[in-house]
Structure formats: structure tokens, C-alpha cells
Design an enzyme around this catalytic site. Sequence first.
Site, PDB file in Angstrom:
ATOM      1  N   ASP A  57       0.805  -1.224   0.000  1.00  0.00           N
ATOM      2  CA  ASP A  57       0.000   0.000   0.000  1.00  0.00           C
ATOM      3  C   ASP A  57       0.842   1.280   0.000  1.00  0.00           C
ATOM      4  OD1 ASP A  57       0.791  -0.443   2.669  1.00  0.00           O
ATOM      5  OD2 ASP A  57      -1.070   0.346   3.499  1.00  0.00           O
ATOM      6  N   ASN A 105       2.705   1.768  -3.245  1.00  0.00           N
ATOM      7  CA  ASN A 105       1.793   2.248  -4.295  1.00  0.00           C
ATOM      8  C   ASN A 105       1.606   3.760  -4.163  1.00  0.00           C
ATOM      9  OD1 ASN A 105       1.442  -0.484  -4.786  1.00  0.00           O
ATOM     10  ND2 ASN A 105      -0.539  -0.603  -3.762  1.00  0.00           N
ATOM     11  N   TYR A 110       3.615 -12.594  -2.123  1.00  0.00           N
ATOM     12  CA  TYR A 110       2.260 -13.140  -2.261  1.00  0.00           C
ATOM     13  C   TYR A 110       2.006 -13.562  -3.690  1.00  0.00           C
ATOM     14  CZ  TYR A 110       0.711  -8.521  -3.992  1.00  0.00           C
ATOM     15  OH  TYR A 110       0.555  -7.348  -4.697  1.00  0.00           O
ATOM     16  N   TYR A 131      -0.276 -15.588   0.975  1.00  0.00           N
ATOM     17  CA  TYR A 131       0.830 -14.756   1.494  1.00  0.00           C
ATOM     18  C   TYR A 131       1.907 -15.566   2.200  1.00  0.00           C
ATOM     19  CZ  TYR A 131      -2.160 -10.671   0.803  1.00  0.00           C
ATOM     20  OH  TYR A 131      -2.942  -9.688   0.252  1.00  0.00           O
ATOM     21  N   ARG A 156       4.496 -13.799   4.485  1.00  0.00           N
ATOM     22  CA  ARG A 156       5.011 -12.494   4.903  1.00  0.00           C
ATOM     23  C   ARG A 156       5.328 -12.389   6.383  1.00  0.00           C
ATOM     24  NH1 ARG A 156       0.113  -8.147   4.134  1.00  0.00           N
ATOM     25  NH2 ARG A 156       1.827  -6.736   4.547  1.00  0.00           N
ATOM     26  N   TYR A 181      -7.434  -1.252   6.769  1.00  0.00           N
ATOM     27  CA  TYR A 181      -7.616  -2.272   7.820  1.00  0.00           C
ATOM     28  C   TYR A 181      -7.596  -3.667   7.216  1.00  0.00           C
ATOM     29  CZ  TYR A 181      -9.914  -4.974  11.510  1.00  0.00           C
ATOM     30  OH  TYR A 181     -10.219  -5.925  12.445  1.00  0.00           O
ATOM     31  N   ARG A 182      -6.648  -4.493   7.651  1.00  0.00           N
ATOM     32  CA  ARG A 182      -6.553  -5.884   7.203  1.00  0.00           C
ATOM     33  C   ARG A 182      -6.612  -6.767   8.450  1.00  0.00           C
ATOM     34  NH1 ARG A 182      -7.064  -3.013   3.684  1.00  0.00           N
ATOM     35  NH2 ARG A 182      -5.947  -2.781   1.707  1.00  0.00           N
ATOM     36  N   ALA A 198      -6.905   1.811  -5.167  1.00  0.00           N
ATOM     37  CA  ALA A 198      -7.726   3.030  -5.319  1.00  0.00           C
ATOM     38  C   ALA A 198      -7.384   4.008  -4.190  1.00  0.00           C
ATOM     39  CB  ALA A 198      -9.214   2.683  -5.281  1.00  0.00           C
ATOM     40  N   ASP A 230      -4.787   3.976  -2.150  1.00  0.00           N
ATOM     41  CA  ASP A 230      -3.352   4.317  -2.130  1.00  0.00           C
ATOM     42  C   ASP A 230      -3.054   5.424  -3.150  1.00  0.00           C
ATOM     43  OD1 ASP A 230      -3.370   2.031  -0.558  1.00  0.00           O
ATOM     44  OD2 ASP A 230      -2.555   0.743  -2.147  1.00  0.00           O
TER      45      ASP A 230
HETATM   46  P1  ADP Z   1     -10.158   2.579   0.049  1.00  0.00           P
HETATM   47  O1  ADP Z   1      -9.674   1.839  -1.177  1.00  0.00           O
HETATM   48  O2  ADP Z   1      -9.063   3.237   0.830  1.00  0.00           O
HETATM   49  O3  ADP Z   1     -11.114   1.793   0.912  1.00  0.00           O
HETATM   50  P2  ADP Z   1     -12.250   3.931  -1.500  1.00  0.00           P
HETATM   51  O4  ADP Z   1     -12.884   2.633  -1.846  1.00  0.00           O
HETATM   52  O5  ADP Z   1     -13.111   4.998  -0.949  1.00  0.00           O
HETATM   53  O6  ADP Z   1     -10.991   3.812  -0.511  1.00  0.00           O
HETATM   54  O7  ADP Z   1     -11.574   4.455  -2.841  1.00  0.00           O
HETATM   55  C1  ADP Z   1     -10.566   5.414  -2.830  1.00  0.00           C
HETATM   56  C2  ADP Z   1     -10.848   6.501  -3.823  1.00  0.00           C
HETATM   57  O8  ADP Z   1     -10.962   5.947  -5.136  1.00  0.00           O
HETATM   58  C3  ADP Z   1     -12.155   7.241  -3.583  1.00  0.00           C
HETATM   59  O9  ADP Z   1     -12.003   8.283  -2.632  1.00  0.00           O
HETATM   60  C4  ADP Z   1     -12.445   7.799  -4.964  1.00  0.00           C
HETATM   61  O10 ADP Z   1     -11.728   9.002  -5.110  1.00  0.00           O
HETATM   62  C5  ADP Z   1     -11.851   6.738  -5.889  1.00  0.00           C
HETATM   63  N1  ADP Z   1     -12.922   5.846  -6.418  1.00  0.00           N
HETATM   64  C6  ADP Z   1     -13.301   4.652  -5.915  1.00  0.00           C
HETATM   65  N2  ADP Z   1     -14.315   4.123  -6.657  1.00  0.00           N
HETATM   66  C7  ADP Z   1     -14.558   5.016  -7.667  1.00  0.00           C
HETATM   67  C8  ADP Z   1     -15.473   5.076  -8.792  1.00  0.00           C
HETATM   68  N3  ADP Z   1     -16.363   4.100  -9.055  1.00  0.00           N
HETATM   69  N4  ADP Z   1     -15.408   6.166  -9.584  1.00  0.00           N
HETATM   70  C9  ADP Z   1     -14.528   7.159  -9.361  1.00  0.00           C
HETATM   71  N5  ADP Z   1     -13.651   7.148  -8.340  1.00  0.00           N
HETATM   72  C10 ADP Z   1     -13.663   6.114  -7.513  1.00  0.00           C
END
Ligand code: ADP
Length: 312
Positions: free
Chosen positions: A34, A37, A92, A106, A108, A172-173, A262, A264
Site C-alpha cells: 500500500d 503504491n 504473495y 501470502y 510475509r 484495515y486488514r 484506489a 493508495d
Molecule cells: P479505500 O480503497 O481506501 O477503501 P475507496 O474505496 O473509498 O478507498 O476508494 C478510494 C478513492 O478511489 C475514492 O475516494 C475515490 O476518489 C476513488 N474511487 C473509488 N471508486 C470510484 C469510482 N467508481 N469512480 C470514481 N472514483 C472512484
Amino acid sequence: MQRQRKKIACVGEAMIELSLGSSEGAARVGYAGDTLNTAIYLRRNAPADHDVHFVSAVGQDPLSDRMLAFIEAEGVGTAYMRRSPDRVPGLYAITTDDAGERSFTYWRETSAARTLFTDDAGETLAALSGFDIVYYSAITLAILSPDARARFFDWIDGFRASGGEVAFDSNYRPKLWPDVATARREVETAWRKCDIAFPSVDDEMDLFGDVDAAAVSARLEGYGLSYGALKRGGEGPLPIGVTLPVLPSYRRVDKVIDTTAAGDSFVGGFLAEHAQGRPIDAALLAGHDCAARVITHPGAIVPRDIWFSEVS
Ligand code: ADP
């Protein structure tokens, strides 16, 4: 006014990734984690005169060499990576079943990164004191020994008192923690010691049992968080500690290919703007745009040639 050049460290664990195909003869090797990334997407988004480093521990083996070469090829600094004499990086494997469902296996538990802030504590923490912003996650916390965690938290107090900024994401993992109570206690401590907070609604609900996003926000406000972003998937992030008259207009991706990294990459995009002294609405939008691009590609790290040839 001249922009100040910033030095930013991302602290955590990177692993070797083996993507196994259907035949036994070949596997694709990659490197991910993470905080790595985030370092890579931060580097891709930040101006060239900012310094971005990945701080961790690896081994002295050929795969560690290759991991470092990969990180350096991304322009991310590795000068403060410790080379353990008797440990190697975690690994992994990703396998995909006939229905396309991916599984992660994994190795690790004994990785070199697990020794961060143990034997090397003085040296690595002294190096981190030379940074302007230090970013880490709850995965970083989970892999540290309890002593190392306490040492890192103590160091954070001094770093912040001398003007450094600490950024934290609670990724959180559950499997990485001995029990939920320990995870809650350590993550809450981390929130109380951070300047730039990157919680996601899902992680917070999973860990703390909040019933909805409003409950997450209320609990986090109680910790005194004063700045950051509450990630809410496709809905786009909310600012923390700051009221905006209107939220930026977030584009939603309907055809998501892979949500790996996403959160990260969001942090990478956000920190790149923040480091340049840009306002929070610009940082929220940059984080969202970066993540929205990443999720239209498979895997955590979009290959450099594809990333830089795409028009965002
Ligand atoms: P995490 O991966 O940390 O749990 P999120 O699932 O909220 O966080 O995703 C992180 C970021 O990715 C979001 O704040 C948003 O900016 C972007 N994101 C996630 N899904 C979408 C989507 N379907 N369309 C556009 N942006 C997205």
C-alpha cells in the site's frame, strides 16, 4: 512566492507479487504494497523537484535488488531502505479460478519489513526526521512489533512538535492483527497523532463498527482530526476539518476494472497537491482523479508507459 521543495517519506512494507497464469511454466513478477503504491503515484503527480522516498527494510538477496531497481526506476528514492542480513521481502501469489475470482496467498510473517524500527530504529527514525511529511498506514502499524510501534509513536510526537506533518491511512486488514481490540487501540492512537487523515468509510465501519458514514465522521471528529479526506468510493471524498461551500465535481467511473490501490493512489494524488501548498478542494480532486484512472486498469501499479501516454 517561490514554492518550497518538499521531502516526503512513505513508510511501510512492499512485497514481491507473483501472478500465476493457468499453466505451471510461468509467473509474472511484480512489486507492491500500500505505501509503495502511494509513493509511486505521489512521485508521478508531484513536481520533479519534490523528493519522494520509500522507507522500509528488504534483504540482501537478488529479488530485493530487483525490487529496489523497480522502485528507483519510478523515481522514488531508496536511500533509507535497510538491507537486512538475514531476512528477505514478503511474497504473495495471485491465482485466478475458472470463474475469474482472484485468490491471494501470502508468505510475509518473517519478512524483512517486520524488523523496521527494531535494530535499525535510531538510524531510520533519525533519517525520517529530515523529511517534511511522513506517510504510513495501519498495515505499516500491523507489521511492526509492539515495541517498534511504541517507538514509532514516540518519534511521531517529537517530529510533529518540530513542525513535521504526519499523514495516515487506516487500511484495515484483520488478518494482520492479533485481535480487533489491539487494532482499534493502535489505529485510534494513530488518528490522534496525525495531521493529514485518509480514512475510508468502509475500513472505519469494519474496524470500529460504525453504522454509517455520519457515525464514522462523528467519531473521527471526536479524535480532533483537523485535516484530510474521508474516502467514500465512487461518491468521491469529503473534506475533513474544513467546510467547503461546494464539493468539487467528482467524475464517477462506471466501468471499474480493478479497485486495487484506489485508496493508495488517492493519497498519492492528494499529497502531491498538498505538498505544493494547494487548497484542499484541489487536493481532493487530484486524489480522486488519480484513483479514478487507476481503477480503470488491472493491478496496483499502472505501467509507466501507459500512465504517461494517457490523457487524464
Ligand atoms: P479505500 O480503497 O481506501 O477503501 P475507496 O474505496 O473509498 O478507498 O476508494 C478510494 C478513492 O478511489 C475514492 O475516494 C475515490 O476518489 C476513488 N474511487 C473509488 N471508486 C470510484 C469510482 N467508481 N469512480 C470514481 N472514483 C472512484
